[in-house]
Design an enzyme around this catalytic site. Structure first.
Site, PDB file in Angstrom:
ATOM      1  N   CYS A 116       0.819  -1.223   0.000  1.00  0.00           N
ATOM      2  CA  CYS A 116       0.000   0.000   0.000  1.00  0.00           C
ATOM      3  C   CYS A 116       0.851   1.271   0.000  1.00  0.00           C
ATOM      4  CB  CYS A 116      -0.953  -0.020   1.185  1.00  0.00           C
ATOM      5  SG  CYS A 116      -2.053  -1.437   1.087  1.00  0.00           S
ATOM      6  N   HIS A 261      -3.670   7.025   1.812  1.00  0.00           N
ATOM      7  CA  HIS A 261      -3.995   5.697   1.306  1.00  0.00           C
ATOM      8  C   HIS A 261      -5.416   5.330   1.741  1.00  0.00           C
ATOM      9  CE1 HIS A 261      -4.072   1.570   0.406  1.00  0.00           C
ATOM     10  NE2 HIS A 261      -3.926   1.156   1.646  1.00  0.00           N
ATOM     11  N   ASN A 291     -10.152  -0.606  -1.094  1.00  0.00           N
ATOM     12  CA  ASN A 291      -8.710  -0.435  -0.938  1.00  0.00           C
ATOM     13  C   ASN A 291      -8.022  -0.946  -2.199  1.00  0.00           C
ATOM     14  OD1 ASN A 291      -6.005  -0.640  -0.241  1.00  0.00           O
ATOM     15  ND2 ASN A 291      -6.371  -1.525   1.773  1.00  0.00           N
TER      16      ASN A 291
HETATM   17  O1  UT7 Z   1      -4.109  -1.358   3.194  1.00  0.00           O
HETATM   18  C1  UT7 Z   1      -3.358  -2.109   4.098  1.00  0.00           C
HETATM   19  C2  UT7 Z   1      -3.574  -1.642   5.461  1.00  0.00           C
HETATM   20  N1  UT7 Z   1      -4.787  -2.174   5.991  1.00  0.00           N
HETATM   21  C3  UT7 Z   1      -5.393  -1.554   6.964  1.00  0.00           C
HETATM   22  O2  UT7 Z   1      -4.950  -0.500   7.356  1.00  0.00           O
HETATM   23  C4  UT7 Z   1      -6.609  -2.192   7.575  1.00  0.00           C
HETATM   24  C5  UT7 Z   1      -6.594  -1.974   9.061  1.00  0.00           C
HETATM   25  N2  UT7 Z   1      -7.677  -2.640   9.795  1.00  0.00           N
HETATM   26  C6  UT7 Z   1      -8.977  -2.310   9.625  1.00  0.00           C
HETATM   27  O3  UT7 Z   1      -9.301  -1.482   8.803  1.00  0.00           O
HETATM   28  C7  UT7 Z   1     -10.004  -2.941  10.520  1.00  0.00           C
HETATM   29  O4  UT7 Z   1      -9.347  -3.672  11.538  1.00  0.00           O
HETATM   30  C8  UT7 Z   1     -10.984  -3.891   9.775  1.00  0.00           C
HETATM   31  C9  UT7 Z   1     -11.912  -3.093   8.888  1.00  0.00           C
HETATM   32  C10 UT7 Z   1     -10.200  -4.879   8.943  1.00  0.00           C
HETATM   33  C11 UT7 Z   1     -11.840  -4.670  10.776  1.00  0.00           C
HETATM   34  O5  UT7 Z   1     -12.534  -3.788  11.637  1.00  0.00           O
HETATM   35  P1  UT7 Z   1     -12.502  -4.032  13.222  1.00  0.00           P
HETATM   36  O6  UT7 Z   1     -13.402  -3.023  13.799  1.00  0.00           O
HETATM   37  O7  UT7 Z   1     -11.067  -4.025  13.639  1.00  0.00           O
HETATM   38  O8  UT7 Z   1     -13.175  -5.460  13.358  1.00  0.00           O
HETATM   39  P2  UT7 Z   1     -12.565  -6.814  13.940  1.00  0.00           P
HETATM   40  O9  UT7 Z   1     -11.540  -7.378  13.014  1.00  0.00           O
HETATM   41  O10 UT7 Z   1     -12.154  -6.576  15.343  1.00  0.00           O
HETATM   42  O11 UT7 Z   1     -13.838  -7.745  13.902  1.00  0.00           O
HETATM   43  C12 UT7 Z   1     -15.013  -7.464  14.682  1.00  0.00           C
HETATM   44  C13 UT7 Z   1     -16.030  -8.533  14.434  1.00  0.00           C
HETATM   45  C14 UT7 Z   1     -15.507  -9.949  14.614  1.00  0.00           C
HETATM   46  O12 UT7 Z   1     -16.509 -10.716  15.213  1.00  0.00           O
HETATM   47  P3  UT7 Z   1     -16.472 -11.000  16.796  1.00  0.00           P
HETATM   48  O13 UT7 Z   1     -15.186 -11.701  17.060  1.00  0.00           O
HETATM   49  O14 UT7 Z   1     -16.559  -9.655  17.451  1.00  0.00           O
HETATM   50  O15 UT7 Z   1     -17.696 -11.844  16.988  1.00  0.00           O
HETATM   51  C15 UT7 Z   1     -15.275 -10.428  13.196  1.00  0.00           C
HETATM   52  O16 UT7 Z   1     -15.364 -11.835  13.084  1.00  0.00           O
HETATM   53  O17 UT7 Z   1     -16.520  -8.480  13.098  1.00  0.00           O
HETATM   54  C16 UT7 Z   1     -16.409  -9.774  12.486  1.00  0.00           C
HETATM   55  N3  UT7 Z   1     -16.157  -9.576  11.056  1.00  0.00           N
HETATM   56  C17 UT7 Z   1     -17.131  -9.389  10.149  1.00  0.00           C
HETATM   57  N4  UT7 Z   1     -18.468  -9.348  10.256  1.00  0.00           N
HETATM   58  C18 UT7 Z   1     -19.183  -9.110   9.125  1.00  0.00           C
HETATM   59  C19 UT7 Z   1     -14.952  -9.527  10.421  1.00  0.00           C
HETATM   60  N5  UT7 Z   1     -15.138  -9.296   9.111  1.00  0.00           N
HETATM   61  C20 UT7 Z   1     -16.483  -9.201   8.910  1.00  0.00           C
HETATM   62  C21 UT7 Z   1     -17.282  -8.969   7.782  1.00  0.00           C
HETATM   63  N6  UT7 Z   1     -18.614  -8.931   7.941  1.00  0.00           N
HETATM   64  N7  UT7 Z   1     -16.766  -8.767   6.550  1.00  0.00           N
END
Ligand code: UT7
Length: 334
Positions: A116, A261, A291
């Site tokens: 990225c 980004h 992204n």
């Molecule tokens: O470009 C490269 C750099 N990348 C980044 O900078 C990305 C950085 N990270 C992020 O943007 C965020 O961490 C995400 C958007 C990837 C995820 O958001 P989050 O608020 O950190 O969510 P999480 O990973 O902590 O997941 C929360 C919940 C989980 O369920 P439980 O364990 O709370 O029951 C996941 O299993 O959301 C669940 N989950 C989803 N639910 C519906 C994960 N992906 C999905 C999904 N749809 N697509």
């Protein structure tokens, strides 16, 4: 003493495939929801390239637009720099494809693998090429076909909903106005965190590089520790911006436009908050394209340039963070 020429972006271009995939389309493939995707990332839809195309095909369209704006013929280029994390082939790099498509004869092509931050790493290199006097006309492209390497089943949902396909390109040349152009680039890496965001296979650490067993394990799909990546991104991007500001003797208020980004709208809003800058001073297109890794920043740049939002003399600060970990910032006066 001969003054060092400043490198300046003299043309921009972008291309996204016409095929739109909405969050609702993804709901049909995996357990996810439009609400989750919008709230967590800001994404509403993204583009996926038609089968048979690779990033070089998207890059070609973006490059043609950038060359056209610059009034530069592809045969006049001294160097092509291609940044991607989703290359056409394992080798040779996508630069070889683009160089051929553009009909560039024997013009050199350099491939950048900095995920990225690939575009800003490429800008750092292009700036050095031009300010050293080695090259005069450099085409820098970021292009991705992420859709090929996404797991569209529920186990892959944390990553697959975030990424899209697209390309952005810029043409750089020595500036004829010493005040305008790239003022600074700063690039960073912290490889200790390389396993927090990766696609492992195909890998020369295993033999064969890809196998039915590794496919069954899903090592050809991206894996991300999302929260960890988020935490580092909201620390490193403001740090890199602060370095750019200090280097140029500026304060956050001196910047007319921040281009970051497009990994997550929440990350970019958090960075603007830390800088105590209004959201109106940034531009995002993640809601439409997701992204697009190395293509994200040049795609944003092309949109703000072509819409007339950017005026001559505007000070633009760019920053990125991504896999590696690699992060970067750049300041330019348009
Ligand atoms: O470009 C490269 C750099 N990348 C980044 O900078 C990305 C950085 N990270 C992020 O943007 C965020 O961490 C995400 C958007 C990837 C995820 O958001 P989050 O608020 O950190 O969510 P999480 O990973 O902590 O997941 C929360 C919940 C989980 O369920 P439980 O364990 O709370 O029951 C996941 O299993 O959301 C669940 N989950 C989803 N639910 C519906 C994960 N992906 C999905 C999904 N749809 N697509």
């Amino acid at each position: 003493m001969v003054a060092t020429p400043r490198a300046r972006i003299v043309g921009t271009g972008m291309y996204v495939p016409p095929e739109v995939t909405t969050n609702y389309d993804l709901e049909k493939l995996m357990e996810t929801s439009d609400e989750w995707i919008r709230q967590r990332s800001g994404i509403v839809e993204r583009r996926y390239a038609a089968a048979g195309l690779g990033p070089s095909d998207l890059a070609l369209e973006a490059s043609k637009a950038a060359l056209d704006m610059a009034g530069v013929k592809s045969t006049d280029l001294d160097m092509i720099i291609f940044a991607t994390l989703s290359p056409d082939y394992y080798f040779p790099g996508s630069g070889a494809f683009l160089q051929d498509y553009l009909g560039c004869g024997t013009t050199p092509a350099l491939d950048i693998r900095n995920q990225c931050s690939g575009f800003l790493y490429g800008l750092n290199v292009a700036q050095a090429f031009i300010t050293s006097g080695l090259y005069k006309r450099v085409l820098l492209v970021g292009a991705e076909c992420h859709s090929r390497a996404l797991d569209f089943s529920t186990p892959g949902r944390d990553v697959s909903v975030l990424f899209g396909d697209g390309a952005g390109a810029v043409v750089l040349a020595p500036s004829d106005d010493p005040k305008r152009g790239i003022l600074s680039t700063h690039v960073y890496a912290e490889g200790a965190h390389r396993d927090l965001l990766k696609i492992e296979a195909p890998s020369t650490r295993q033999s064969p590089m890809i196998s039915p067993a590794s496919i069954a394990e899903g090592t050809h799909y991206p894996k991300m520790e999302g929260r960890q990546v988020f935490k580092h991104a909201v620390t490193r991007m403001p740090e890199a911006v602060a370095t750019a500001l200090k280097h140029n003797g500026m304060t956050p208020d001196d910047v007319d436009l921040y281009l970051f980004h497009q990994a997550n709208l929440r990350i970019n809003e958090a960075v603007m908050k830390q800088l105590e800058q209004p959201l109106a001073k940034t531009y995002n297109n993640i809601e439409r394209y997701g992204n697009c890794s190395a293509a994200s920043i040049p795609m944003c740049l092309d949109e703000v340039v072509r819409s007339g939002r950017v005026k001559a003399g505007d000070q633009i600060c760019m920053a990125s963070f991504g896999a590696g970990f690699m992060w970067a910032s750049a300041m330019m006066r348009w």
